[in-house]
Write a protein that holds these residues in place. Structure first.
Motif, PDB file in Angstrom:
ATOM      1  N   ARG A  41      -0.693  31.152  27.315  1.00  0.00           N
ATOM      2  CA  ARG A  41      -1.109  30.195  28.339  1.00  0.00           C
ATOM      3  C   ARG A  41       0.104  29.543  28.998  1.00  0.00           C
ATOM      4  O   ARG A  41      -0.008  28.959  30.063  1.00  0.00           O
ATOM      5  CB  ARG A  41      -2.036  29.142  27.738  1.00  0.00           C
ATOM      6  CG  ARG A  41      -3.429  29.682  27.451  1.00  0.00           C
ATOM      7  CD  ARG A  41      -4.411  28.576  27.089  1.00  0.00           C
ATOM      8  NE  ARG A  41      -4.154  27.975  25.790  1.00  0.00           N
ATOM      9  CZ  ARG A  41      -4.621  28.428  24.631  1.00  0.00           C
ATOM     10  NH1 ARG A  41      -5.358  29.514  24.611  1.00  0.00           N
ATOM     11  NH2 ARG A  41      -4.359  27.806  23.509  1.00  0.00           N
ATOM     12  N   LYS A  66       4.106  29.317  33.146  1.00  0.00           N
ATOM     13  CA  LYS A  66       2.817  28.872  33.680  1.00  0.00           C
ATOM     14  C   LYS A  66       2.633  27.365  33.511  1.00  0.00           C
ATOM     15  O   LYS A  66       1.551  26.846  33.766  1.00  0.00           O
ATOM     16  CB  LYS A  66       1.683  29.601  32.955  1.00  0.00           C
ATOM     17  CG  LYS A  66       1.699  31.109  33.117  1.00  0.00           C
ATOM     18  CD  LYS A  66       0.558  31.712  32.310  1.00  0.00           C
ATOM     19  CE  LYS A  66       0.563  33.217  32.331  1.00  0.00           C
ATOM     20  NZ  LYS A  66      -0.526  33.794  31.513  1.00  0.00           N
ATOM     21  N   MET A 102       7.321  26.368  35.998  1.00  0.00           N
ATOM     22  CA  MET A 102       6.757  27.319  36.945  1.00  0.00           C
ATOM     23  C   MET A 102       7.770  28.338  37.484  1.00  0.00           C
ATOM     24  O   MET A 102       7.504  29.024  38.451  1.00  0.00           O
ATOM     25  CB  MET A 102       6.086  26.589  38.113  1.00  0.00           C
ATOM     26  CG  MET A 102       5.069  25.543  37.678  1.00  0.00           C
ATOM     27  SD  MET A 102       3.758  26.179  36.592  1.00  0.00           S
ATOM     28  CE  MET A 102       2.750  27.027  37.778  1.00  0.00           C
ATOM     29  N   ARG A 104      10.094  31.768  37.640  1.00  0.00           N
ATOM     30  CA  ARG A 104       9.949  33.190  37.352  1.00  0.00           C
ATOM     31  C   ARG A 104      11.355  33.772  37.315  1.00  0.00           C
ATOM     32  O   ARG A 104      12.174  33.459  38.171  1.00  0.00           O
ATOM     33  CB  ARG A 104       9.146  33.885  38.444  1.00  0.00           C
ATOM     34  CG  ARG A 104       7.785  33.288  38.647  1.00  0.00           C
ATOM     35  CD  ARG A 104       7.210  33.675  40.004  1.00  0.00           C
ATOM     36  NE  ARG A 104       7.100  35.099  40.199  1.00  0.00           N
ATOM     37  CZ  ARG A 104       6.049  35.837  39.849  1.00  0.00           C
ATOM     38  NH1 ARG A 104       5.009  35.249  39.282  1.00  0.00           N
ATOM     39  NH2 ARG A 104       6.015  37.130  40.063  1.00  0.00           N
TER      40      ARG A 104
END
Length: 129
Positions: A41, A66, A102, A104
């Protein structure tokens, strides 16, 4: 009574160790495996790609956060030959990675030899002792 205490102590030790190595895995063949649903999650693995770099296979993947907080992670590429055997797995260490909220990040690696035909990218939470 001693047996019961020994069994309970063993169970606690194995349970405590298990969450430190569980995470998520993505394969160059498209397989995704989640060993720790609460970790999944927070972190995902996507965009797994492979290409030839000369005679060697190069793999890449995107590890994504995430959540809005910073995460300290470790990742590792494991390479396989055509028969499914790992190639020089001990020579591929876990590498540290810090993701901000958040964020990447693309990670890449090159196979240890020309026999590699696929890879798996493992991601887990980093724990300091």
């Amino acid at each position: 009574m001693k047996k019961i205490v020994l069994v309970l102590a063993s169970a606690l030790i194995f349970t405590a160790c298990a969450q430190h190595t569980a995470g998520v895995m993505g394969s160059s063949t498209g397989e995704v495996r989640v060993d720790n649903s609460s970790f999944a999650r927070e972190v995902g693995v996507e965009q797994l790609k492979a290409r030839q770099q000369g005679d060697l296979l190069q793999g890449s993947g995107v590890i994504m956060s995430k959540v809005s907080t910073d995460l300290r992670l470790q990742y590792k590429f494991t390479w396989y030959d055509i028969n499914g055997y790992t190639l020089e797995d001990e020579a591929s260490p876990w590498k540290s990675l810090k993701l901000h909220g958040m964020q990447r990040m693309q990670v890449m690696a090159v196979a240890p030899n020309v026999n590699a035909v696929r890879y798996e990218l493992y991601v887990r939470k980093a724990f300091s002792n």
